[in-house]
Design a protein around this motif. Structure first.
Motif, PDB file in Angstrom:
ATOM      1  N   ILE A 182      -5.470  34.958  45.349  1.00 54.28           N
ATOM      2  CA  ILE A 182      -3.921  35.149  45.304  1.00 54.28           C
ATOM      3  C   ILE A 182      -3.548  36.416  45.601  1.00 54.28           C
ATOM      4  O   ILE A 182      -3.992  37.612  44.997  1.00 54.28           O
ATOM      5  N   LEU A 183      -2.454  36.588  46.356  1.00 56.06           N
ATOM      6  CA  LEU A 183      -2.221  37.565  47.043  1.00 56.06           C
ATOM      7  C   LEU A 183      -0.765  38.042  46.324  1.00 56.06           C
ATOM      8  O   LEU A 183       0.173  37.533  46.411  1.00 56.06           O
ATOM      9  N   ILE A 184      -0.806  39.159  45.681  1.00 57.61           N
ATOM     10  CA  ILE A 184       0.308  39.847  45.152  1.00 57.61           C
ATOM     11  C   ILE A 184       0.957  41.071  45.857  1.00 57.61           C
ATOM     12  O   ILE A 184       0.162  41.858  46.326  1.00 57.61           O
ATOM     13  N   GLN A 185       2.167  40.848  46.512  1.00 59.80           N
ATOM     14  CA  GLN A 185       2.668  41.676  47.317  1.00 59.80           C
ATOM     15  C   GLN A 185       3.828  42.683  46.563  1.00 59.80           C
ATOM     16  O   GLN A 185       4.528  41.950  45.844  1.00 59.80           O
ATOM     17  N   SER A 186       3.815  44.017  47.142  1.00 55.37           N
ATOM     18  CA  SER A 186       5.068  44.807  46.416  1.00 55.37           C
ATOM     19  C   SER A 186       6.488  44.212  46.695  1.00 55.37           C
ATOM     20  O   SER A 186       6.744  43.713  47.712  1.00 55.37           O
ATOM     21  N   LYS A 187       7.227  44.233  45.573  1.00 53.79           N
ATOM     22  CA  LYS A 187       8.551  43.705  45.380  1.00 53.79           C
ATOM     23  C   LYS A 187       8.774  42.178  45.694  1.00 53.79           C
ATOM     24  O   LYS A 187       9.899  41.656  45.964  1.00 53.79           O
ATOM     25  N   LEU A 188       7.571  41.351  45.782  1.00 52.63           N
ATOM     26  CA  LEU A 188       7.639  40.155  45.922  1.00 52.63           C
ATOM     27  C   LEU A 188       7.262  39.239  44.445  1.00 52.63           C
ATOM     28  O   LEU A 188       6.156  39.769  43.627  1.00 52.63           O
ATOM     29  N   ARG A 189       7.458  38.203  43.890  1.00 54.93           N
ATOM     30  CA  ARG A 189       6.894  37.292  42.963  1.00 54.93           C
ATOM     31  C   ARG A 189       5.919  36.308  43.394  1.00 54.93           C
ATOM     32  O   ARG A 189       6.408  35.536  44.438  1.00 54.93           O
TER      33      ARG A 189
END
Length: 323
Positions: A312-319
């Motif tokens: 699971i990829l978590i990106q800055s400023k995104l949900r």
């Protein structure tokens, strides 16, 4: 890699990359004289060095530096190639080992961030490509004059990222210490709450403490000068990504976050406290999380059943919504 908390590879102040580069001399200095130091936090630097053939269009420049900054942190960046501590020209640089100094002009409260990457290698007739990804918190300090009877006002705010609307805002508890003495706590003259009050003008080391799940983040503003009849609102922007559960199974209770590859090593889905990065319990609302890739273990009931969601990829400023 140096760990500040043994349960997590993400709590760092120094990173050793897989290719042997080291990061040192990390400085985060604001123009008002304060120095930012993250004692426990998600700040991270990734460094990768690769090589290619030196081509005619490279015009004899044997190094290329690719810089990526996550979230809101800088307005500009630059680098210098160092040989034995002295700057050297990149064009025509001879084969050998070098240091690379990166400097960033900060957004938020104006200031400068810099660090040095060691063991950068230049080979004959070869182009060295150094990829650097920087993740850190942004510090904003707003000053406002007012009638405070000679005292200085202060207030803290914490946001997951600029523009976020956190359902449950994070609280940054402010504690004052004598300059250079982190064991000498100073009580404010007036404390409206743990995050707001008034104190005598002076120069302090200021600690902002915030809790995310069961993790405690410690952000220092050392050598911070506050002036009479001035209020200071300190905002820590985590530049985080957000994660929540949006599946239909209402028995889902906890999201356990692990490094990618953890799930593949298990024959049966189950928690592994020694590898867990963070666990989140308020999963039907967005939770701040450090950017990166994870294997996520969903816990149903109180340990009745577990299910992996991999890579699971978590990106800055995104949900990201897990289903």
């Amino acid at each position: 890699m140096k760990k500040l908390l043994s349960v997590s590879f993400l709590f760092i102040c120094l990173l050793l990359s897989v290719n042997g580069q080291t990061v040192s001399n990390y400085s985060y200095a604001l123009d008002n004289g304060a120095n930012v130091k993250i004692e426990h936090g998600w700040n991270h630097i990734w460094v990768n060095q690769t090589f290619d053939i030196l081509k005619d269009e490279d015009k004899g420049v044997p190094i290329d530096v690719i810089i990526r900054v996550l979230g809101d942190l800088k307005t500009s960046s630059s680098f210098k190639l160092l040989s034995q501590g002295k700057e050297t020209r990149t064009a025509g640089a001879a084969a050998g080992n070098y240091d690379l100094k990166l400097t960033f002009k900060l957004s938020g409260k104006p200031g400068t961030m810099s660090f040095v990457i060691s063991n950068v290698t230049i080979k004959p007739k070869t182009k060295t490509i150094v990829s650097v990804t920087l993740y850190d918190y942004q510090i904003n300090i707003a000053e406002a004059p007012g009638s405070l009877k000679g005292l200085s006002g202060y207030e803290s705010s914490v946001v997951s990222y600029n523009g976020s609307s956190d359902a449950k805002p994070l609280q940054g508890v402010i504690t004052f210490f004598e300059k250079g003495k982190h064991d000498a706590k100073i009580s404010p003259d007036e404390a409206t709450s743990e995050i707001k009050g008034k104190i005598k003008p002076g120069t302090y080391d200021v600690l902002i403490t915030l809790s995310i799940s069961k993790q405690k983040h410690l952000i220092w503003l050392e050598n911070f000068t506050v002036k009479p009849d001035i209020s200071y609102k300190i905002t820590a922007n985590l530049n985080a990504g957000m994660i929540s559960y949006s599946g239909v199974n209402k028995d889902a209770k906890v999201l356990h976050m692990y490094p990618v590859g953890t799930a593949a090593k298990q024959t049966k889905a189950a928690p592994d406290p020694s590898k867990e990065i963070i666990s989140l319990e308020n999963i039907f609302s967005p939770n701040p999380c450090t950017p990166g890739s994870y294997d996520v273990l969903i816990e149903y009931g109180k340990g009745a059943r577990y299910e992996w969601k991999k890579n699971i990829l978590i990106q800055s400023k995104l949900r990201f919504d897990i289903k």
